[in-house]
Motif scaffolding. Structure first.
Motif, short mmCIF file in Angstrom:
data_model
loop_
_atom_site.label_atom_id
_atom_site.label_comp_id
_atom_site.label_asym_id
_atom_site.label_seq_id
_atom_site.Cartn_x
_atom_site.Cartn_y
_atom_site.Cartn_z
N ALA A 58 2.50 1.57 -3.44
CA ALA A 58 1.42 2.16 -4.53
C ALA A 58 1.05 3.63 -4.32
O ALA A 58 1.28 4.17 -5.39
CB ALA A 58 0.06 1.23 -4.05
N GLU A 59 1.23 4.04 -3.11
CA GLU A 59 0.84 5.51 -2.85
C GLU A 59 2.04 6.18 -3.35
O GLU A 59 2.02 7.37 -4.07
CB GLU A 59 0.52 5.82 -1.48
N LYS A 77 0.83 -1.18 0.07
CA LYS A 77 -0.08 0.02 0.10
C LYS A 77 0.84 1.47 -0.09
O LYS A 77 0.45 2.24 -0.75
CB LYS A 77 -0.89 -0.03 1.32
N ASN A 108 1.89 -5.49 -6.30
CA ASN A 108 1.91 -7.15 -6.08
C ASN A 108 2.47 -7.78 -7.29
O ASN A 108 3.27 -8.66 -7.24
CB ASN A 108 0.52 -7.32 -5.60
N VAL A 138 0.57 3.90 -8.37
CA VAL A 138 -0.13 2.92 -9.10
C VAL A 138 -1.19 2.14 -8.06
O VAL A 138 -0.88 2.55 -6.87
CB VAL A 138 0.77 1.93 -9.55
N THR A 139 -1.84 1.15 -8.42
CA THR A 139 -2.54 0.45 -7.50
C THR A 139 -1.76 -0.87 -6.76
O THR A 139 -0.66 -1.20 -7.28
CB THR A 139 -3.48 -0.29 -8.15
N PRO A 140 -2.03 -0.85 -5.60
CA PRO A 140 -1.49 -1.99 -4.84
C PRO A 140 -1.50 -3.30 -5.61
O PRO A 140 -0.45 -4.11 -5.61
CB PRO A 140 -2.20 -2.21 -3.55
N ARG A 141 -2.29 -3.68 -6.47
CA ARG A 141 -2.40 -4.82 -7.29
C ARG A 141 -1.40 -5.01 -8.18
O ARG A 141 -0.65 -6.00 -8.51
CB ARG A 141 -3.74 -5.03 -7.93
N ARG A 142 -0.85 -3.83 -8.77
CA ARG A 142 -0.01 -3.54 -9.46
C ARG A 142 1.48 -3.68 -8.76
O ARG A 142 2.44 -4.34 -9.50
CB ARG A 142 0.05 -2.05 -10.53
#
Length: 62
Positions: free
Chosen positions: A10-11, A7, A21, A15-19
């Motif tokens: 990502a911030e 998280k 990951n 980008v998103t946390p999924r990206r």
């Protein structure tokens, strides 16, 4: 060594946390380690280049 979570990365990278990951699972983030179910990413790591963008495709062909 200091680590950040998915998280936080990502911030920081926008980008998103999924990206993030996906980057970890693909081995694109050097020094990232998985502790049980949590990825730990070194705080000084730069964002990997996204090969889906025009800039990433240009860098891949150099």
């Amino acid at each position: 060594m200091d680590y950040m979570t998915l998280k936080e990365a990502a911030e920081k990278w926008g980008v998103t946390p999924r990206r993030v990951n996906y980057y970890c699972a693909a081995g694109r983030i050097p020094g990232a380690v998985k502790m049980a179910t949590i990825w730990l990413i070194p705080k000084n790591t730069e964002k990997p280049i996204d090969g889906r963008t025009k800039q990433g495709k240009e860098l891949r062909h150099e």
